[in-house]
Write a protein that holds these residues in place. Structure first.
Motif, PDB file in Angstrom:
ATOM      1  N   GLU A 162      -4.378  57.582 -37.359  1.00  0.00           N
ATOM      2  CA  GLU A 162      -3.492  57.652 -36.196  1.00  0.00           C
ATOM      3  C   GLU A 162      -2.433  58.748 -36.361  1.00  0.00           C
ATOM      4  OE1 GLU A 162      -0.681  54.499 -33.767  1.00  0.00           O
ATOM      5  OE2 GLU A 162      -1.246  54.045 -35.833  1.00  0.00           O
ATOM      6  N   TRP A 163      -1.969  58.987 -37.570  1.00  0.00           N
ATOM      7  CA  TRP A 163      -0.899  59.936 -37.846  1.00  0.00           C
ATOM      8  C   TRP A 163      -1.399  61.367 -38.011  1.00  0.00           C
ATOM      9  CZ3 TRP A 163      -2.560  61.843 -42.374  1.00  0.00           C
ATOM     10  CH2 TRP A 163      -3.281  60.993 -43.210  1.00  0.00           C
ATOM     11  N   CYS A 164      -2.694  61.583 -37.917  1.00  0.00           N
ATOM     12  CA  CYS A 164      -3.317  62.891 -38.151  1.00  0.00           C
ATOM     13  C   CYS A 164      -3.480  63.637 -36.824  1.00  0.00           C
ATOM     14  CB  CYS A 164      -4.664  62.672 -38.838  1.00  0.00           C
ATOM     15  SG  CYS A 164      -5.739  64.097 -38.884  1.00  0.00           S
ATOM     16  N   LYS A 165      -2.638  64.645 -36.609  1.00  0.00           N
ATOM     17  CA  LYS A 165      -2.671  65.390 -35.340  1.00  0.00           C
ATOM     18  C   LYS A 165      -4.033  66.036 -35.064  1.00  0.00           C
ATOM     19  CE  LYS A 165       0.243  68.592 -32.702  1.00  0.00           C
ATOM     20  NZ  LYS A 165      -0.580  69.271 -31.866  1.00  0.00           N
ATOM     21  N   PRO A 166      -4.665  66.722 -36.035  1.00  0.00           N
ATOM     22  CA  PRO A 166      -6.001  67.280 -35.754  1.00  0.00           C
ATOM     23  C   PRO A 166      -7.036  66.200 -35.418  1.00  0.00           C
ATOM     24  CG  PRO A 166      -5.091  68.252 -37.749  1.00  0.00           C
ATOM     25  CD  PRO A 166      -4.176  67.136 -37.352  1.00  0.00           C
ATOM     26  N   CYS A 167      -6.864  64.997 -35.995  1.00  0.00           N
ATOM     27  CA  CYS A 167      -7.774  63.890 -35.659  1.00  0.00           C
ATOM     28  C   CYS A 167      -7.675  63.566 -34.171  1.00  0.00           C
ATOM     29  CB  CYS A 167      -7.441  62.643 -36.476  1.00  0.00           C
ATOM     30  SG  CYS A 167      -7.601  62.813 -38.266  1.00  0.00           S
ATOM     31  N   LEU A 168      -6.446  63.503 -33.684  1.00  0.00           N
ATOM     32  CA  LEU A 168      -6.220  63.199 -32.267  1.00  0.00           C
ATOM     33  C   LEU A 168      -6.809  64.285 -31.378  1.00  0.00           C
ATOM     34  CD1 LEU A 168      -2.487  62.049 -32.517  1.00  0.00           C
ATOM     35  CD2 LEU A 168      -4.529  60.602 -32.449  1.00  0.00           C
ATOM     36  N   GLU A 169      -6.676  65.529 -31.817  1.00  0.00           N
ATOM     37  CA  GLU A 169      -7.155  66.653 -31.016  1.00  0.00           C
ATOM     38  C   GLU A 169      -8.675  66.685 -30.893  1.00  0.00           C
ATOM     39  OE1 GLU A 169      -5.362  69.928 -33.086  1.00  0.00           O
ATOM     40  OE2 GLU A 169      -3.381  69.540 -32.211  1.00  0.00           O
ATOM     41  N   GLU A 170      -9.388  66.188 -31.904  1.00  0.00           N
ATOM     42  CA  GLU A 170     -10.844  66.277 -31.854  1.00  0.00           C
ATOM     43  C   GLU A 170     -11.513  65.079 -31.175  1.00  0.00           C
ATOM     44  OE1 GLU A 170     -12.738  66.567 -35.718  1.00  0.00           O
ATOM     45  OE2 GLU A 170     -11.981  64.621 -36.328  1.00  0.00           O
ATOM     46  N   VAL A 188     -10.253  63.716 -49.078  1.00  0.00           N
ATOM     47  CA  VAL A 188      -8.857  63.867 -49.475  1.00  0.00           C
ATOM     48  C   VAL A 188      -8.049  64.569 -48.382  1.00  0.00           C
ATOM     49  CG1 VAL A 188      -9.321  63.832 -51.938  1.00  0.00           C
ATOM     50  CG2 VAL A 188      -9.383  66.008 -50.717  1.00  0.00           C
ATOM     51  N   ALA A 189      -8.710  65.017 -47.348  1.00  0.00           N
ATOM     52  CA  ALA A 189      -8.052  65.666 -46.214  1.00  0.00           C
ATOM     53  C   ALA A 189      -8.665  65.125 -44.928  1.00  0.00           C
ATOM     54  CB  ALA A 189      -8.233  67.181 -46.289  1.00  0.00           C
ATOM     55  N   LEU A 190      -7.876  65.094 -43.885  1.00  0.00           N
ATOM     56  CA  LEU A 190      -8.335  64.595 -42.584  1.00  0.00           C
ATOM     57  C   LEU A 190      -8.101  65.648 -41.510  1.00  0.00           C
ATOM     58  CD1 LEU A 190      -6.977  60.942 -42.541  1.00  0.00           C
ATOM     59  CD2 LEU A 190      -9.281  61.701 -43.068  1.00  0.00           C
ATOM     60  N   PRO A 191      -8.895  65.604 -40.466  1.00  0.00           N
ATOM     61  CA  PRO A 191     -10.100  64.794 -40.321  1.00  0.00           C
ATOM     62  C   PRO A 191     -11.226  65.324 -41.207  1.00  0.00           C
ATOM     63  CG  PRO A 191      -9.863  66.236 -38.424  1.00  0.00           C
ATOM     64  CD  PRO A 191      -8.648  66.435 -39.283  1.00  0.00           C
ATOM     65  N   ALA A 192     -12.126  64.433 -41.540  1.00  0.00           N
ATOM     66  CA  ALA A 192     -13.314  64.794 -42.314  1.00  0.00           C
ATOM     67  C   ALA A 192     -14.526  64.259 -41.566  1.00  0.00           C
ATOM     68  CB  ALA A 192     -13.244  64.190 -43.711  1.00  0.00           C
ATOM     69  N   THR A 193     -15.552  65.087 -41.462  1.00  0.00           N
ATOM     70  CA  THR A 193     -16.763  64.688 -40.755  1.00  0.00           C
ATOM     71  C   THR A 193     -17.966  64.938 -41.653  1.00  0.00           C
ATOM     72  OG1 THR A 193     -15.743  65.276 -38.644  1.00  0.00           O
ATOM     73  CG2 THR A 193     -18.137  65.010 -38.658  1.00  0.00           C
TER      74      THR A 193
END
Length: 138
Positions: A41-49, A105-110
């Motif tokens: 939830e706190w990961c801005k790039p996660c939200l963007e993708e 160790v880094a987010l987002p990870a796919t």
């Protein structure tokens, strides 16, 4: 006989629980590209993708599965996913250990799995629909 038993044990299908308690049969994903996306939830790039992943999940040959990095479970995870606009399936548990994947160790990870069930690549950072389609077309 023992050899046959060992082969059967080694071929057992993996099943992963979803936040609503239903089970996803990994073998049912054969024939599809599978994107296992780790997010928080706190990961801005996660939200963007998220919109890009929602679009990818709408393709008949691609399945997107979300894994919450903060280990949120049950109804709380369902509610969080809805609030964030996640339309693809989420898992209540990390499938990575079953497949020998290291925890990102880094987010987002796919983690991208081909239709034969083999890990093709792990990508870090926000993915776009075009990035993934380009990888799949190779």
């Amino acid at each position: 006989m023992i050899l046959a038993l060992l082969i059967l044990v080694g071929c057992q299908n993996q099943e992963f629980e979803k936040p609503d308690g239903t089970v996803l049969d990994w073998e049912s994903l054969r024939g599809h590209w599978v994107l296992v996306n780790y997010w928080a939830e706190w990961c801005k790039p996660c939200l963007e993708e998220i919109p890009e992943l929602n679009d990818l999940d709408s393709y008949s040959d691609i399945v997107v599965l979300g894994v919450n990095f903060d280990d949120i479970q049950g109804q709380e995870l369902i509610d969080l996913g809805e609030n964030m606009g996640i339309e693809y399936a989420m898992l209540a548990e990390d499938p990575g250990p079953e497949f020998g994947w290291k925890t990102p160790v880094a987010l987002p990870a796919t983690f991208i799995v081909n239709p034969d069930g083999n890990l093709v690549e792990a990508r870090f950072g926000a993915q776009t629909e075009e990035d993934i389609k380009e990888l799949i077309r190779r």
